[in-house]
Design a protein around this motif. Sequence first.
Motif, PDB file in Angstrom:
ATOM      1  N   GLU A 295     -51.434 -44.013 -21.775  1.00  0.00           N
ATOM      2  CA  GLU A 295     -52.822 -44.481 -21.882  1.00  0.00           C
ATOM      3  C   GLU A 295     -53.804 -43.316 -21.950  1.00  0.00           C
ATOM      4  O   GLU A 295     -54.770 -43.341 -22.734  1.00  0.00           O
TER       5      GLU A 295
ATOM      6  N   TRP B  54     -61.882 -45.179 -18.060  1.00  0.00           N
ATOM      7  CA  TRP B  54     -60.498 -45.668 -17.942  1.00  0.00           C
ATOM      8  C   TRP B  54     -59.979 -45.473 -16.522  1.00  0.00           C
ATOM      9  O   TRP B  54     -59.357 -46.380 -15.948  1.00  0.00           O
TER      10      TRP B  54
ATOM     11  N   GLN C 118     -64.771 -41.706 -22.052  1.00  0.00           N
ATOM     12  CA  GLN C 118     -63.788 -42.781 -22.116  1.00  0.00           C
ATOM     13  C   GLN C 118     -62.724 -42.616 -21.034  1.00  0.00           C
ATOM     14  O   GLN C 118     -62.303 -43.594 -20.402  1.00  0.00           O
TER      15      GLN C 118
END
Length: 516
Positions: free
Chosen positions: A46, A67, A63
């Motif tokens: 990920e 996350w 981001q």
Amino acid sequence: MRHYVKAIMLSTVFAANLNAQTTDPMVQKIMNETYQNSQLEQLAYELLDGIGPRLVGSPKMQQSHDWAVERFKNWGINAKNEQWGEWKSWERGTSTIEMVAPHNRSIEGMQLAFSPATGSKGVTADVMMLPEFTSAEQFQSWLPTVKGKFVMVSQYQSTGRPEYNWKEFATPESFEKMKKESELASEKWQASIKATGETSRTLNAKLEAAGAAGIVSSNWSRGFGVNKIFSAGTKKIPVVDISLEDYGQLYRMIQHKTTPKLKITANSNDRGMAPTFNTVAEIRGSDKPDEYIILSAHLDSWDGGTGATDNGTGTITMMEVARILKKLYPNPKRTIIVGLWGSEEQGLNGSRGYVSAHKDQMPKIQAVFNQDNGTGRIANISGQGFLHAYDYLGRWLNAVPKELTKDIKTTFPGFPGGGGSDHASFVAAGVPAFMLGSLNWSYGNYTWHTNRDTYDKIVFDDVKSNVALIAILTYMASEDPEKASGEKIKLPVDSRTGERMKWPEVKEPTRKGGLD
């Protein structure tokens, strides 16, 4: 299937040996969760494949912070992003480098971070090599000749084979000859750069001001096919780093009186300024909530690769430790904080920002465990100059299964780290903070700040060992009835200056960066 069988065998071996070494059921549970229910591969996918490189200020950096917060919250762990400053926001796009004369071929390379874009049609120009200089006057006289040209600014390397390869296969005479020639060439190159009155960091701006069309570098990392990728250092013209092999060909063409021509197309985006953050997660303590253990790793990276071993591995290690402890040890005696710092690469800015914003926490921190040097299992721990570190670290390490600690070398009391990674921000504030040093795995040559720092370089067996070790150390530090001492050693006299060495000073972060 073979990987699955190997994982079962590893966990079985650890479990069998553990039963004979400890009676603490929590240690057994941590080991079982680490090796039988690991989430490391999913986290790595990920973060590294899904998000990618995490350059300070970039959309990818934001981001990754978002996350991480979401991941923590999914595990039932409170988390947030804390702003400490702002940075120039630059987003990498596609780029191509082509030789269009004397013949056509693609060149292996990439933009350097923060390199200006070229526009959709690219820039085409002749290539020239930075000559060797003996004085600043000679350099100034030469500068006008760069107008409208791509300038090669790195030392030519006569061999792309790393030293270990020469040592293995060359005759002793050939090996020594290569080393001497390489050392002499490096000395001449460094003397030439020094003679210009510039440095490798300021040279690009001088060439830009003189009208160069762009800059071509090759920052070889002393390994097969590996280059370091850093900042461009220009505001209007593109800067690319190309492979040693292609750089060498261009150099030899110029030496043989053939002028190569390149076309560079760089589609980056300058997004102005953006806020910069740390991701901070917390498992609240039950008995001593105002005492803290900090799990430390920097989330940012350079962007030549995907930042897998610097510091994706440290990030997913601390996240996995938090997941395991939240599941097995949800009510720790002391508060456990996970700090995923921003902008470590530009000078420990995120962790310095945290120390500055949380001054009240500093005297109450039990320990900081920091991970930031590759994918290898932890192999060395220094006491960082804290006089009694041997006592409490020794107690905590003693609870860890010998399979994880038998090869770890400890140095007590050690000396305070003044830089290098985020533990130093806390050491300066008098906090017992420890760098958990890892086995090399050719980190310096092959993955540290390079174009090859990618997922495939991770050794997950070693990372799992680190997860288990840190989780147990954190558990022991939390349960310890005593507050860890922050008493410092008396530093020795510096033989060079004749004065007593000083403890590192607390420094403020760069709050507004990337504008130079």
